[in-house]
Write an enzyme that holds these catalytic residues in place. Structure first.
Site, PDB file in Angstrom:
ATOM      1  N   CYS A 153      -0.983   4.391   2.266  1.00 25.83           N
ATOM      2  CA  CYS A 153      -0.621   4.280   3.669  1.00 25.83           C
ATOM      3  C   CYS A 153       0.969   4.019   3.975  1.00 25.83           C
ATOM      4  O   CYS A 153       0.881   4.553   5.603  1.00 25.83           O
ATOM      5  CB  CYS A 153      -0.579   3.125   4.570  1.00 25.83           C
ATOM      6  N   ASP A 154       2.063   3.508   3.475  1.00 28.15           N
ATOM      7  CA  ASP A 154       3.156   3.955   3.691  1.00 28.15           C
ATOM      8  C   ASP A 154       4.338   4.577   2.654  1.00 28.15           C
ATOM      9  O   ASP A 154       5.695   4.531   3.933  1.00 28.15           O
ATOM     10  CB  ASP A 154       3.998   2.240   3.480  1.00 28.15           C
ATOM     11  N   CYS A 201       0.686  -1.347  -0.402  1.00 30.11           N
ATOM     12  CA  CYS A 201      -0.206   0.020  -0.246  1.00 30.11           C
ATOM     13  C   CYS A 201       0.774   1.586  -0.117  1.00 30.11           C
ATOM     14  O   CYS A 201       1.847   1.820   0.637  1.00 30.11           O
ATOM     15  CB  CYS A 201      -0.937  -0.655   1.481  1.00 30.11           C
TER      16      CYS A 201
END
Ligand code: NAP
Length: 306
Positions: free
Chosen positions: A133-134, A130
């Site tokens: 997200c990261d 992701c």
């Protein structure tokens, strides 16, 4: 007893909730994560009509607000099984059991895992699925993206806002991604490509991943590269484990439906990415959801007429 239980609050599930509740049916949406499904892992959406561009999480929030406008309820739950008792369907979650006249399966899909050594060990420690997200954890780092489809190319481009360099590793010498995405990636100075290579191992120290072992798919030659982070986008697997016993999935695990989104079990429908279909997009999931939302209304009123 609900008229409709919808399993999954992605774009398909939320559209079905909107349509069914707007037809005055009682609707429960069961979701085990944040509403939005794969939208929550999507950076920018620019092929959903009505928006020039919108982030996946922003679109998810709008769809969520919209889905409950006509009284659909949302609840948290991890569905483990559906029991078909004819006119009643029982939906089992880890802690609760719900009953409904109809069920719409909108459980979607999950990022496919590579299944190579080190992948599981370093997941969350440099190996990610992701970028949204990261990605921000990797400022000025050299990142590797595995895959050659729309997700790999699109999310690879998203990562260039943080990374010093993004290398896309693909197992062939031609991308699968849409041409418009390919053209942009080829023009992006921070992106380069490694062709005909597949990772065979991710390794590192006790804190994080530092190295990828690669095999050349043509020559079988093995090489190693240093990596600060790896983002894997090699396709999708259906989330259908809880429905296997119903006999509604094909050999690959996708749910088979007709054009009305009906499975072979009366009163059980499937929509969106989880369905055996030719295109998996936000727009197609929304289309499926609207059809199913309308079809459950017809099915329930036909029962009431009997
Ligand atoms: P995908 O289209 O299935 O592409 C997967 C990529 O990973 C392919 O290039 C494939 O190589 C490669 N791959 C598969 N297994 C591999 C393995 N074991 N090792 C190395 N490489 C492997 O998956 P996706 O990109 O996640 O997209 C999923 C769906 O969402 C698609 O329908 C896509 O069109 C859609 N999507 C659309 C958009 C958009 O419209 N903007 C954005 C994202 C996703 P090969 O090419 O050799 O098979």
């Amino acid at each position: 007893m609900y008229d409709v239980i919808i399993i999954g609050a992605g774009p398909g599930g939320m559209t079905a909730a909107l349509y069914a509740s707007r037809s005055d049916l009682s609707v429960l949406v069961i979701e085990r994560g944040a509403p939005g499904g794969q939208l929550m892992n999507t950076s920018d959406v620019e092929n959903y009509p009505g928006f020039d561009t919108i982030t996946g999480p922003d679109l998810a929030l709008k769809m969520y607000d919209n889905s409950s406008n006509f009284g659909a309820k949302h609840t948290y739950g991890n569905v483990t099984k559906i029991e078909n008792e004819g006119l009643i369907k029982k939906v089992y979650c880890e802690e609760d059991v719900y009953e409904a006249k109809t069920v719409i399966i909108a459980s979607g899909s999950d990022h496919r895992k590579m299944g190579v050594p080190g992948e599981e060990e370093y997941a969350g420690r440099g190996v990610s699925y992701c970028a949204v997200c990261d990605g921000a954890f990797f400022k000025d780092r050299h990142l590797y993206v595995i895959g050659g489809g729309d997700s790999a190319v699109e999310e690879g481009m998203y990562l260039t806002q943080f990374a010093s360099k993004v290398t896309i590793v693909h197992r062939r010498d031609e991308l699968r991604a849409q041409k418009i995405l390919q053209d942009r990636a080829f023009k992006n100075e921070k992106i380069n490509f490694m062709w005909n290579k597949v990772p065979t191992e991710f390794s590192g120290d006790e804190r994080k991943v530092t190295k990828i072992t690669l095999k050349d798919t043509k020559t079988e030659e093995v090489s190693e590269v240093s990596a600060d982070g790896v983002f894997i986008y090699i396709g999708l697997d259906p989330l259908t484990e809880p429905f296997k016993d119903l006999g509604i999935t094909n050999e690959e695990g996708w749910v088979v439906t007709n054009n009305h989104m009906e499975t072979k079990i009366p009163g059980i429908y499937a929509i969106g990415d989880v369905r055996d279909t030719v295109l998996r997009q936000i727009a197609t999931a929304v289309g499926d959801g609207s059809i199913a939302g309308q079809e459950v209304y017809k099915y329930i009123t036909s029962l009431d007429d009997k």
